[in-house]
Design an enzyme around this catalytic site. Sequence first.
Site, PDB file in Angstrom:
ATOM      1  N   HIS A   1      32.470 -87.995 -10.810  1.00  0.00           N
ATOM      2  CA  HIS A   1      31.352 -88.295 -11.711  1.00  0.00           C
ATOM      3  C   HIS A   1      31.521 -89.632 -12.409  1.00  0.00           C
ATOM      4  O   HIS A   1      32.617 -90.195 -12.461  1.00  0.00           O
ATOM      5  CB  HIS A   1      31.219 -87.193 -12.771  1.00  0.00           C
TER       6      HIS A   1
ATOM      7  N   LYS B   1      30.796 -88.823 -18.562  1.00  0.00           N
ATOM      8  CA  LYS B   1      30.701 -87.360 -18.594  1.00  0.00           C
ATOM      9  C   LYS B   1      31.751 -86.798 -19.562  1.00  0.00           C
ATOM     10  O   LYS B   1      32.918 -87.172 -19.489  1.00  0.00           O
ATOM     11  CB  LYS B   1      30.901 -86.799 -17.184  1.00  0.00           C
TER      12      LYS B   1
HETATM   13  N1  LIG Z   1      22.134 -78.967 -14.261  1.00  0.00           N
HETATM   14  C1  LIG Z   1      22.050 -80.192 -13.737  1.00  0.00           C
HETATM   15  O1  LIG Z   1      21.450 -80.395 -12.648  1.00  0.00           O
HETATM   16  C2  LIG Z   1      22.656 -81.340 -14.457  1.00  0.00           C
HETATM   17  C3  LIG Z   1      23.364 -81.103 -15.608  1.00  0.00           C
HETATM   18  N2  LIG Z   1      23.853 -82.130 -16.340  1.00  0.00           N
HETATM   19  C4  LIG Z   1      24.453 -81.763 -17.619  1.00  0.00           C
HETATM   20  O2  LIG Z   1      23.485 -82.055 -18.630  1.00  0.00           O
HETATM   21  C5  LIG Z   1      24.159 -82.345 -19.841  1.00  0.00           C
HETATM   22  C6  LIG Z   1      23.642 -83.662 -20.391  1.00  0.00           C
HETATM   23  O3  LIG Z   1      24.061 -84.714 -19.564  1.00  0.00           O
HETATM   24  P1  LIG Z   1      23.627 -86.213 -19.883  1.00  0.00           P
HETATM   25  O4  LIG Z   1      22.154 -86.313 -20.029  1.00  0.00           O
HETATM   26  O5  LIG Z   1      24.336 -87.063 -18.889  1.00  0.00           O
HETATM   27  O6  LIG Z   1      24.306 -86.418 -21.339  1.00  0.00           O
HETATM   28  P2  LIG Z   1      23.881 -87.440 -22.483  1.00  0.00           P
HETATM   29  O7  LIG Z   1      25.052 -87.537 -23.391  1.00  0.00           O
HETATM   30  O8  LIG Z   1      23.294 -88.684 -21.900  1.00  0.00           O
HETATM   31  O9  LIG Z   1      22.683 -86.684 -23.246  1.00  0.00           O
HETATM   32  C7  LIG Z   1      22.847 -85.658 -24.141  1.00  0.00           C
HETATM   33  C8  LIG Z   1      21.837 -85.846 -25.250  1.00  0.00           C
HETATM   34  O10 LIG Z   1      21.846 -84.686 -26.093  1.00  0.00           O
HETATM   35  C9  LIG Z   1      21.843 -85.156 -27.440  1.00  0.00           C
HETATM   36  N3  LIG Z   1      22.312 -84.121 -28.342  1.00  0.00           N
HETATM   37  C10 LIG Z   1      23.570 -83.906 -28.821  1.00  0.00           C
HETATM   38  N4  LIG Z   1      23.577 -82.837 -29.655  1.00  0.00           N
HETATM   39  C11 LIG Z   1      22.297 -82.393 -29.711  1.00  0.00           C
HETATM   40  C12 LIG Z   1      21.662 -81.322 -30.396  1.00  0.00           C
HETATM   41  N5  LIG Z   1      22.347 -80.505 -31.218  1.00  0.00           N
HETATM   42  N6  LIG Z   1      20.328 -81.141 -30.228  1.00  0.00           N
HETATM   43  C13 LIG Z   1      19.628 -81.963 -29.428  1.00  0.00           C
HETATM   44  N7  LIG Z   1      20.172 -82.997 -28.752  1.00  0.00           N
HETATM   45  C14 LIG Z   1      21.487 -83.197 -28.883  1.00  0.00           C
HETATM   46  C15 LIG Z   1      22.705 -86.391 -27.397  1.00  0.00           C
HETATM   47  O11 LIG Z   1      22.530 -87.180 -28.554  1.00  0.00           O
HETATM   48  P3  LIG Z   1      23.784 -88.079 -29.087  1.00  0.00           P
HETATM   49  O12 LIG Z   1      24.177 -88.941 -27.931  1.00  0.00           O
HETATM   50  O13 LIG Z   1      23.209 -88.805 -30.255  1.00  0.00           O
HETATM   51  O14 LIG Z   1      24.868 -87.109 -29.454  1.00  0.00           O
HETATM   52  C16 LIG Z   1      22.171 -87.053 -26.140  1.00  0.00           C
HETATM   53  O15 LIG Z   1      20.993 -87.798 -26.397  1.00  0.00           O
HETATM   54  C17 LIG Z   1      25.661 -82.311 -19.522  1.00  0.00           C
HETATM   55  O16 LIG Z   1      26.169 -81.040 -19.838  1.00  0.00           O
HETATM   56  C18 LIG Z   1      25.671 -82.534 -18.012  1.00  0.00           C
HETATM   57  O17 LIG Z   1      26.827 -81.999 -17.418  1.00  0.00           O
HETATM   58  C19 LIG Z   1      23.703 -83.429 -15.954  1.00  0.00           C
HETATM   59  C20 LIG Z   1      23.061 -83.723 -14.791  1.00  0.00           C
HETATM   60  C21 LIG Z   1      22.479 -82.704 -13.946  1.00  0.00           C
HETATM   61  O1  LIG Z   2      27.298 -84.710 -16.247  1.00  0.00           O
HETATM   62  C1  LIG Z   2      26.708 -84.926 -15.156  1.00  0.00           C
HETATM   63  O2  LIG Z   2      26.313 -86.043 -14.809  1.00  0.00           O
HETATM   64  C2  LIG Z   2      26.460 -83.784 -14.276  1.00  0.00           C
HETATM   65  N1  LIG Z   2      26.727 -82.583 -14.724  1.00  0.00           N
HETATM   66  C3  LIG Z   2      26.542 -81.367 -14.027  1.00  0.00           C
HETATM   67  C4  LIG Z   2      27.870 -80.692 -13.790  1.00  0.00           C
HETATM   68  O3  LIG Z   2      28.760 -80.784 -14.642  1.00  0.00           O
HETATM   69  O4  LIG Z   2      28.034 -80.055 -12.740  1.00  0.00           O
HETATM   70  C5  LIG Z   2      25.689 -81.530 -12.789  1.00  0.00           C
HETATM   71  C6  LIG Z   2      25.938 -82.799 -12.037  1.00  0.00           C
HETATM   72  O5  LIG Z   2      27.193 -82.715 -11.434  1.00  0.00           O
HETATM   73  C7  LIG Z   2      25.846 -83.999 -12.960  1.00  0.00           C
END
Ligand SMILES: NC(=O)C1=CN([C@@H]2O[C@H](COP(=O)(O)OP(=O)(O)OC[C@H]3O[C@@H](n4cnc5c(N)ncnc54)[C@H](OP(=O)(O)O)[C@@H]3O)[C@@H](O)[C@H]2O)C=CC1
Ligand SMILES: O=C(O)C1=N[C@H](C(=O)O)C[C@H](O)C1
Length: 245
Positions: free
Chosen positions: A135, A139
């Site tokens: 990744h 992350k």
């Molecule tokens: N299921 C799937 O297909 C996928 C899952 N993921 C997962 O999604 C999650 C997010 O990933 P990603 O977008 O890269 O992470 P980011 O850090 O870019 O985004 C997370 C966001 O959530 C905000 N946040 C933090 N705390 C809160 C809260 N209490 N309420 C609302 N918002 C909040 C953060 O704000 P701030 O930065 O100000 O703290 C930030 O803007 C991870 O767990 C990742 O593993 C990612 C890709 C695909």
């Molecule tokens: O954090 C990410 O970027 C992603 N998170 C998810 C995971 O932890 O499996 C999904 C994907 O791999 C991207």
Amino acid sequence: MIRVAVVGAAGRMGSTVCQAVEEADGLELVARLDAGDTISAETLGGADVAVDFTVPTVTEANVRALIDAGVDVVVGTTGWDEESYARVREHLARPEAAGRSVLIAPNFALSAVLAMRFAALAAPYFESVEIIELHHPNKVDAPSGTAVATAQAIAAARAAASPDATESDPLGARGGLVDGVRVHAVRLRGLTAHEEVLLGNPGEQLTLRTDSFDRSSFMPGVVLAVREIGSREGLTIGLGPLINL
Ligand SMILES: NC(=O)C1=CN([C@@H]2O[C@H](COP(=O)(O)OP(=O)(O)OC[C@H]3O[C@@H](n4cnc5c(N)ncnc54)[C@H](OP(=O)(O)O)[C@@H]3O)[C@@H](O)[C@H]2O)C=CC1
Ligand SMILES: O=C(O)C1=N[C@H](C(=O)O)C[C@H](O)C1
């Protein structure tokens, strides 16, 4: 029209989901919430469905607050386990939550969902199996939720442990164990989200690899979940049940 709120809307995934919702037929983006915003019926702007892509430490509390605010929830955030799933099931079983449903998926990309299924199908036929997830370095959690789910599916499909004569590993170079399956995590600038499942037998190897080169790969699955969640009951785990997998 399905009205959608996005929680974590300023994040990498949340901002991509906002754009996908705005571009999808039959969906309307009505609220963008991020860190510091309160979740309530008012701040959700009349949403029917909320999508949570936040951080593992807050997602369970968000899901409870979203259920209490009267919306169905689609969750992509990682960090879930059997105990937190059970707590969500309990929360959904309360009379006040009647009619509410939640879908939590570790990965919404079709290639990853299929790779998890293929890995479980292949696992009983191979002596050794290990997972490498790769990744972007921003992350915050390791191993990835996808790698955990892949390892759990493999462990459920085969009783045997992979043979391993390692006697000394002071640095943990052999990776972590998830239900007896070795998982290795790589964090590298330039990567997005990737996973390899290596399956070995004497004289042969099967390699399953899924690559999300871009976050657009997750959007068809997220949009499908938003469209389908209203017709499901209780807690659904993974995208598989929505695509007959
Ligand atoms: N299921 C799937 O297909 C996928 C899952 N993921 C997962 O999604 C999650 C997010 O990933 P990603 O977008 O890269 O992470 P980011 O850090 O870019 O985004 C997370 C966001 O959530 C905000 N946040 C933090 N705390 C809160 C809260 N209490 N309420 C609302 N918002 C909040 C953060 O704000 P701030 O930065 O100000 O703290 C930030 O803007 C991870 O767990 C990742 O593993 C990612 C890709 C695909
Ligand atoms: O954090 C990410 O970027 C992603 N998170 C998810 C995971 O932890 O499996 C999904 C994907 O791999 C991207």
